[in-house]
Write a protein that holds these residues in place. Structure first.
Motif, PDB file in Angstrom:
ATOM      1  N   ASN A   1      13.691  25.161  44.917  1.00  0.00           N
ATOM      2  CA  ASN A   1      12.578  25.821  44.223  1.00  0.00           C
ATOM      3  C   ASN A   1      11.260  25.091  44.459  1.00  0.00           C
ATOM      4  O   ASN A   1      10.215  25.726  44.652  1.00  0.00           O
ATOM      5  N   ILE A   2      11.291  23.769  44.477  1.00  0.00           N
ATOM      6  CA  ILE A   2      10.082  22.988  44.754  1.00  0.00           C
ATOM      7  C   ILE A   2       9.606  23.260  46.176  1.00  0.00           C
ATOM      8  O   ILE A   2       8.414  23.461  46.421  1.00  0.00           O
ATOM      9  N   ILE A   3      10.540  23.278  47.117  1.00  0.00           N
ATOM     10  CA  ILE A   3      10.184  23.550  48.516  1.00  0.00           C
ATOM     11  C   ILE A   3       9.590  24.947  48.645  1.00  0.00           C
ATOM     12  O   ILE A   3       8.577  25.142  49.312  1.00  0.00           O
ATOM     13  N   ARG A   4      10.209  25.932  48.012  1.00  0.00           N
ATOM     14  CA  ARG A   4       9.694  27.317  48.083  1.00  0.00           C
ATOM     15  C   ARG A   4       8.269  27.411  47.552  1.00  0.00           C
ATOM     16  O   ARG A   4       7.460  28.173  48.080  1.00  0.00           O
ATOM     17  N   GLN A   5       7.967  26.674  46.490  1.00  0.00           N
ATOM     18  CA  GLN A   5       6.605  26.692  45.943  1.00  0.00           C
ATOM     19  C   GLN A   5       5.620  26.061  46.921  1.00  0.00           C
ATOM     20  O   GLN A   5       4.478  26.492  47.018  1.00  0.00           O
ATOM     21  N   TYR A   6       6.075  25.056  47.650  1.00  0.00           N
ATOM     22  CA  TYR A   6       5.218  24.376  48.615  1.00  0.00           C
ATOM     23  C   TYR A   6       5.065  25.192  49.902  1.00  0.00           C
ATOM     24  O   TYR A   6       3.962  25.368  50.408  1.00  0.00           O
ATOM     25  N   ASP A   7       6.191  25.684  50.429  1.00  0.00           N
ATOM     26  CA  ASP A   7       6.185  26.458  51.680  1.00  0.00           C
ATOM     27  C   ASP A   7       7.419  27.350  51.706  1.00  0.00           C
ATOM     28  O   ASP A   7       8.518  26.893  52.009  1.00  0.00           O
ATOM     29  N   SER A   8       7.214  28.609  51.421  1.00  0.00           N
ATOM     30  CA  SER A   8       8.338  29.548  51.312  1.00  0.00           C
ATOM     31  C   SER A   8       8.955  29.921  52.656  1.00  0.00           C
ATOM     32  O   SER A   8       9.961  30.616  52.693  1.00  0.00           O
ATOM     33  N   THR A   9       8.380  29.437  53.763  1.00  0.00           N
ATOM     34  CA  THR A   9       8.924  29.786  55.074  1.00  0.00           C
ATOM     35  C   THR A   9       9.983  28.805  55.571  1.00  0.00           C
ATOM     36  O   THR A   9      10.643  29.079  56.568  1.00  0.00           O
ATOM     37  N   ILE A  10      10.135  27.674  54.900  1.00  0.00           N
ATOM     38  CA  ILE A  10      11.123  26.678  55.344  1.00  0.00           C
ATOM     39  C   ILE A  10      12.513  27.127  54.904  1.00  0.00           C
ATOM     40  O   ILE A  10      12.782  27.256  53.713  1.00  0.00           O
ATOM     41  N   PRO A  11      13.427  27.344  55.842  1.00  0.00           N
ATOM     42  CA  PRO A  11      14.794  27.709  55.476  1.00  0.00           C
ATOM     43  C   PRO A  11      15.506  26.526  54.811  1.00  0.00           C
ATOM     44  O   PRO A  11      15.286  25.372  55.179  1.00  0.00           O
ATOM     45  N   ILE A  12      16.369  26.849  53.859  1.00  0.00           N
ATOM     46  CA  ILE A  12      17.105  25.833  53.119  1.00  0.00           C
ATOM     47  C   ILE A  12      18.585  26.178  53.162  1.00  0.00           C
ATOM     48  O   ILE A  12      18.971  27.313  52.886  1.00  0.00           O
ATOM     49  N   GLN A  13      19.398  25.191  53.508  1.00  0.00           N
ATOM     50  CA  GLN A  13      20.850  25.353  53.516  1.00  0.00           C
ATOM     51  C   GLN A  13      21.452  24.307  52.588  1.00  0.00           C
ATOM     52  O   GLN A  13      21.289  23.113  52.815  1.00  0.00           O
ATOM     53  N   LEU A  14      22.115  24.772  51.539  1.00  0.00           N
ATOM     54  CA  LEU A  14      22.764  23.862  50.605  1.00  0.00           C
ATOM     55  C   LEU A  14      24.204  23.587  51.023  1.00  0.00           C
ATOM     56  O   LEU A  14      24.872  24.448  51.602  1.00  0.00           O
ATOM     57  N   ILE A  15      24.642  22.371  50.697  1.00  0.00           N
ATOM     58  CA  ILE A  15      25.994  21.918  50.999  1.00  0.00           C
ATOM     59  C   ILE A  15      26.545  21.271  49.737  1.00  0.00           C
ATOM     60  O   ILE A  15      25.822  20.569  49.037  1.00  0.00           O
ATOM     61  N   SER A  16      27.825  21.504  49.445  1.00  0.00           N
ATOM     62  CA  SER A  16      28.396  20.871  48.255  1.00  0.00           C
ATOM     63  C   SER A  16      29.895  20.671  48.400  1.00  0.00           C
ATOM     64  O   SER A  16      30.580  21.468  49.030  1.00  0.00           O
ATOM     65  N   GLY A  17      30.371  19.614  47.796  1.00  0.00           N
ATOM     66  CA  GLY A  17      31.798  19.368  47.716  1.00  0.00           C
ATOM     67  C   GLY A  17      32.383  19.829  46.401  1.00  0.00           C
ATOM     68  O   GLY A  17      33.567  19.698  46.150  1.00  0.00           O
ATOM     69  N   TYR A  18      31.532  20.393  45.553  1.00  0.00           N
ATOM     70  CA  TYR A  18      31.938  20.817  44.216  1.00  0.00           C
ATOM     71  C   TYR A  18      31.519  22.254  43.980  1.00  0.00           C
ATOM     72  O   TYR A  18      30.546  22.728  44.542  1.00  0.00           O
ATOM     73  N   ASP A  19      32.230  22.935  43.109  1.00  0.00           N
ATOM     74  CA  ASP A  19      31.851  24.289  42.714  1.00  0.00           C
ATOM     75  C   ASP A  19      31.236  24.193  41.318  1.00  0.00           C
ATOM     76  O   ASP A  19      31.838  24.566  40.330  1.00  0.00           O
ATOM     77  N   ASP A  20      30.044  23.619  41.270  1.00  0.00           N
ATOM     78  CA  ASP A  20      29.393  23.377  39.993  1.00  0.00           C
ATOM     79  C   ASP A  20      28.804  24.653  39.411  1.00  0.00           C
ATOM     80  O   ASP A  20      28.458  25.577  40.119  1.00  0.00           O
ATOM     81  N   ASP A  21      28.671  24.652  38.109  1.00  0.00           N
ATOM     82  CA  ASP A  21      28.169  25.817  37.391  1.00  0.00           C
ATOM     83  C   ASP A  21      26.730  25.565  36.957  1.00  0.00           C
ATOM     84  O   ASP A  21      26.471  25.172  35.831  1.00  0.00           O
ATOM     85  N   PHE A  22      25.785  25.762  37.878  1.00  0.00           N
ATOM     86  CA  PHE A  22      24.380  25.557  37.588  1.00  0.00           C
ATOM     87  C   PHE A  22      23.767  26.831  37.021  1.00  0.00           C
ATOM     88  O   PHE A  22      24.201  27.937  37.327  1.00  0.00           O
ATOM     89  N   GLN A  23      22.728  26.656  36.207  1.00  0.00           N
ATOM     90  CA  GLN A  23      21.914  27.783  35.782  1.00  0.00           C
ATOM     91  C   GLN A  23      21.087  28.188  37.000  1.00  0.00           C
ATOM     92  O   GLN A  23      20.245  27.435  37.455  1.00  0.00           O
TER      93      GLN A  23
END
Length: 112
Positions: free
Chosen positions: A58-80
């Motif tokens: 979200n911080i990156i999108r506010q700064y520059d919405s054109t930068i692609p973001i790929q998330l990686i995780s070892g957990y299936d966390d329950d984030f809001q």
């Protein structure tokens, strides 16, 4: 990533295939790099110190919405999740990550 060993391994893999790689241990360092370099893609762990991967996205999108973001995780966390985060979650790469999976995803994103 929250694991320095994985940072080193993924950096080495990507560099071996000709990618320029910048590494950050937290969101503040990542934003410093993003603001000072030309960035084509951000690979980010979901679990990080102080700021999670979704928050950083979200911080990156506010700064520059054109930068692609790929998330990686070892957990299936329950984030809001905010509205835009559902796309990130649907594209989430799971650890342990195979080299070919990482390389395919990076190439797919950069060639889009």
């Amino acid at each position: 990533d929250d694991e320095p060993a994985l940072i080193r391994v993924n950096k080495q893999i990507l560099q071996n295939y000709g990618y320029n790689v910048f590494c950050a241990e937290n969101a503040e360092d990542a934003m410093g790099i993003i603001k000072s370099q030309s960035i084509d893609l951000v690979l980010c762990d979901v679990i990080m110190p102080r700021t999670n991967g979704y928050q950083l996205a979200n911080i990156i999108r506010q700064y520059d919405s054109t930068i692609p973001i790929q998330l990686i995780s070892g957990y299936d966390d329950d984030f809001q999740l905010e509205e835009g985060d559902h796309i990130l979650r649907s594209e989430l790469l799971s650890k342990p990550l195979k080299t070919q999976t990482l390389l395919r995803k990076v190439e797919e994103i950069l060639s889009a």
